[in-house]
Structure formats: C-alpha cells, structure tokens
Scaffold this active site. Sequence first.
Site, mmCIF file in Angstrom:
data_model
loop_
_atom_site.group_PDB
_atom_site.id
_atom_site.type_symbol
_atom_site.label_atom_id
_atom_site.label_comp_id
_atom_site.label_asym_id
_atom_site.label_seq_id
_atom_site.Cartn_x
_atom_site.Cartn_y
_atom_site.Cartn_z
ATOM 1 N N ASP A 278 0.889 -1.156 0.000
ATOM 2 C CA ASP A 278 0.000 0.000 0.000
ATOM 3 C C ASP A 278 0.936 1.217 0.000
ATOM 4 O O ASP A 278 2.106 1.105 0.353
ATOM 5 C CB ASP A 278 -0.851 -0.084 1.279
ATOM 6 C CG ASP A 278 -1.910 0.985 1.307
ATOM 7 O OD1 ASP A 278 -2.040 1.727 0.324
ATOM 8 O OD2 ASP A 278 -2.609 1.083 2.336
ATOM 9 N N ASP B 83 -2.321 7.554 -3.547
ATOM 10 C CA ASP B 83 -3.634 8.164 -3.767
ATOM 11 C C ASP B 83 -3.990 9.096 -2.605
ATOM 12 O O ASP B 83 -3.319 9.110 -1.582
ATOM 13 C CB ASP B 83 -4.709 7.078 -3.959
ATOM 14 C CG ASP B 83 -4.743 6.072 -2.821
ATOM 15 O OD1 ASP B 83 -3.710 5.902 -2.147
ATOM 16 O OD2 ASP B 83 -5.801 5.455 -2.602
ATOM 17 N N CYS C 46 -14.812 -23.821 16.456
ATOM 18 C CA CYS C 46 -14.027 -23.755 15.223
ATOM 19 C C CYS C 46 -13.017 -24.913 15.187
ATOM 20 O O CYS C 46 -12.454 -25.271 16.207
ATOM 21 C CB CYS C 46 -13.340 -22.390 15.212
ATOM 22 S SG CYS C 46 -11.947 -22.267 14.132
ATOM 23 N N CYS D 257 -10.058 -24.987 13.877
ATOM 24 C CA CYS D 257 -8.670 -24.603 13.615
ATOM 25 C C CYS D 257 -7.751 -25.095 14.743
ATOM 26 O O CYS D 257 -8.213 -25.362 15.850
ATOM 27 C CB CYS D 257 -8.563 -23.091 13.409
ATOM 28 S SG CYS D 257 -8.315 -22.143 14.914
ATOM 29 N N CYS E 297 -8.001 -23.433 18.155
ATOM 30 C CA CYS E 297 -9.225 -23.706 18.914
ATOM 31 C C CYS E 297 -9.313 -25.153 19.395
ATOM 32 O O CYS E 297 -9.935 -25.417 20.418
ATOM 33 C CB CYS E 297 -10.450 -23.375 18.077
ATOM 34 S SG CYS E 297 -10.601 -21.618 17.734
HETATM 35 ZN ZN LIG Z 1 -10.357 -21.330 15.508
#
Ligand SMILES: [Zn+2]
Length: 544
Positions: A87, A122, A274, A276, A279
């Site tokens: 950016d 910009d 979740c 993942c 988790c």
């Molecule tokens: Zn998770």
Amino acid sequence: MSFEIKDRDLLARIGRLETKSGVIETPLLLPVINPTIQSISPKTMENTFDCKALITNSYIIKKHFQDKVAQKGIHDFLDFTGVVMTDSGAYQILEYGEVETSSKEIVLYQEKIGTDIATILDTPTGWATSRTHARYTVKQTLKAAKELTKIKSRDDIVWVGPVQGGQHLNLVARSAREMGKLPFPIHALGSPTRVMEQYMFDILVDMILTAKMNLPLERPLHLFGAGHPFMFALAVALGCDLFDSAAYAIYARENRYMTEYGTIRLSQLDHFTCPCPACTKNSPQDVLSMPETEKQKTLAQHNLYASFFEIKRIKQAITEGRLWEHLEMRAHGHPSLLQALKRLQKYSEYLEKHSPITKKSGLFFFGSLGQIRPEVVRHRKRLSKRYSPPKKGKILVLLPQTPMRPFHKSREHQRILKEVEQKIGGKTHNIHVCTYAAPFGIVPTELDEVYPLSQYEIATPHDLETTNYTAQQIMEYIMTTNYERVVLFWDTNLWKRNIVTTCRRTCKKRNIPLVVLKLRIPLNKKTLEKLATSMEHLNLRTLT
Ligand SMILES: [Zn+2]
C-alpha cells in the site's frame, strides 16, 4: 500480467492473477503485515497458513527501514516467498493529514524494494467529508495515476489504480470511469474502512457497485480495509477479488474472536466451535488465562484461520453455483448485512446482466429476498421481451405450482387437465396452460423444463412479498397478452386471496371473462370430486 477468470457466480469470480512472484488465485485475502509489530510472522503465514500473498505498507517501511529494504528486497526483508502487495501510505494521509513523501518518491521506492503489486500514492476521500473535499481527492488521485507512466521504470510490477469519492456516489462513478481509462491491471476501492467499522454495509453495496459499473469489469478489484470474514461473501458476490485484513490482529488485541457470522468477546465464549488448530488445542478459558502476548497470538491465529476458511467456503460456493444461498445465510448473521442484501434490489438488473446463465445446481429459495436473484429477474425479462404465447391459445388456464417439477408432469396438473378436457369435450386446442409459481411468477407449460424453472426448491407457505410478486407477474402477463378468457385454478392451501383479486381486476381492465375454480393441493379424491362438480356447474363447454 494477466487476470484469467475460471469460474463465476453473481459478480464473483475465481480468477488467476499473474505476478512476477507467481500466480495467485482470487478471491484472495492478503493479511496486513506491520513490519514493526508482528503477531504472526510472514514465514508462519506462508508455512502454517498456506498464505499465498500479503500486504504491507511501503510508507511505514520507507520511514523505518529505508535503504535496508531496498538492498535486500521486500521478500527477503519479510522472509516471505509469496506475492507481496504494498500500500502507498494513503491510509496514513487519511489518519494524520499528510505524509512526508511525494508521489514520485513512493512509486520509485516500491519499485526499488521489488514489490509485486504496488499502489500509487492516492488521496483517500475518507468518511463524512464534504463534496468539495471529495472532488479534490478524486482529482488528486487521478493526477497521481496519470503521473505513474512518466515515473515508473519497471514493467514487471502490477500497479493498482484506486477509486476515490467516498459516499459521494457520482464522484465514485467519475473516479472509476477516469481511472478505468488508464492502463491499470488492478483497481481498488478506497476509504470504505469507516463504512465497514460502523456496519454501513448497504452504503458499501452502493460504493462497490458504483465503482464496478464504471470500471472495466475484467480487471480485478481490491477492497481496502475489508477484514471481517462475515462480510467477505457480500463483497465477493459484488465482484471484489482481493481483500486485506489487519482486523485479524487488531481484533485479537481487543480480545475479540472472529467468526464467519460475527464477533464474540473471548470472555463470553464457553466453547470454541471452530476446527482450527488454535481452537482445538485450547479452551476459551485456557486462552483467557494465557500471558498477554500468547493470548493475542492465539486469538490472531484463530482470526486468521476463520478468515481463510470463509474465503475457501466462498470459493467452493462459487464453484457449485451456490453463492447466493451462502450470501443469504451470512446475511442472517447480522441485520446490517441483511439490509445490505436488500439494497441489491436496486441493482438486480445489473446483477442479472453479468451473472452466468446456467449453473451446475438447482436453486434454493428461502423467502422474498430470492426475487433479487438473477435467475428470477432473467425469467421476468425474457417472458416480457422474448416470449409470446401460442397464437391459437385463446383461453389461459392458470394452474397452481405443485411440489413436483416439471409442473406439467405432476399428478395434480394431469388430473385437473383431464377433468377440463372431459368437461369441454376434448376441444383443448385453444387452451394454453401456464403455472403460477413462486418465485418466478408465470411459467408457460412448454417452458417448464427450461433451467431453472424446474430445478429449484422453495419454502412454503410463501411470505406476503412473494405472493404479491407472483400476483404482480400474473397481472403483467395478462395485460401484455391477447387471451380472450382466463380460467384460474386457485389453490387455497398455498395462495392468498390477492391472487384472485389481482386476476379479477386485470381481467376487468382487459374486459375479458374470468372463471375461478377453487381446489387444494395436494389433490385428494374428495377435492377432485368437488372440483369436477364446480366445473359442471360452470358449464365449461361454453368457454370454448
Ligand atoms: Zn479457531
């Protein structure tokens, strides 16, 4: 540098974007890397998260590391072999009013560090700015965009041409039109961060679609600052291909747990649902009791997984042709998202024009929102513009939708028509049968096997908007055709009286007779007998 589209649904596409560090598949989420604070290192992003691209801020890098990065190159400096987008520092302009650099300096610096996707300096419009200021930012950004060709010395970098204008939609349109004339391979929509932070997703719909409608469609669009997985489906469906997320880390610092349907405070969580690694290894209580840095890191990991998972689900939905269904499910995660989906009504014709015509799967309709879908709009347009009923069909017989499709093969339609045939002594040649069915409205029998008129499921009973829409379609059909009589078989089980009153009003307007026969679907022996008696009573033979 090319962008090849592999698959499409709504305005979404699965595309392949070529850069000097490899090809990336879109839609793609680029995690924001702050070179001065890193909760998850670029190396971990690459190895553990299979992250193909990330974004960092060339202004911050220049300010803190100057030549060090220029000598090493950005990939070595970050220790990341994937695609690096930079950016320009525009966000810092927005936050602090100005930056200590010039447009030329920031272009040359991005070339020097060897970024793959670079952004011109910009001038962000920001939120709640006056029209005068917004006009100024559009002008300044275009000026910087036009200067690029004179400044740049490399041809292997993909440059991004940002669109400004904020909530001033006519300025967004102008900015997009002018920017689209310049040879940028990618565009970006600037300044929607505040809009997203305040959940003004309906305004975001206006901003994205105004930009899309005025930019070359084949170029990828990056949505700056869109970091929450619960709105990815909306943005992708509107044709955004690239996103950047700083949110995964920012939310983690604030103990906020991201999910594809919203945000939950860690302290309010009893269970992680979740799958993942962050988790499955821990409970919310475990994470809460971790030392601050470890807690933030674990939460950031989860937030990032949640974001990547959602992108994968969206891609799968595009492949299956089920993005609308996915979008509708997500829209019910928060009222502001549902409001945004409703805003699409305004753009339904544009969505229809640019959405694929055939799909691999049937459609699911859950309620009146489905009327915005390209398939419904397309059927309406085709029926009014391209269809004319058979010339000898003087009598329109309107049969109700049946659970079985195609309608003409349903037991109900066959029984009713057999009864009609008997009653009129076999003279069916001047009868034309159509089905009135939600969400499509009128379905002529000879078309009822054409996709998707038989390939859909709809939840019943219909809501009021759906019934009204169907009534409206019946009205428009009768008004624009030349039938001499209408026979309506009214399924009182599924359809409210407005179907009858609309038919009556329309036939009166056209000055043609209407016969209404009541029945109930599913037909049983008793209702069929009753129907036969009422047909006898009406003496249908006089109709032919
Ligand atoms: Zn998770």
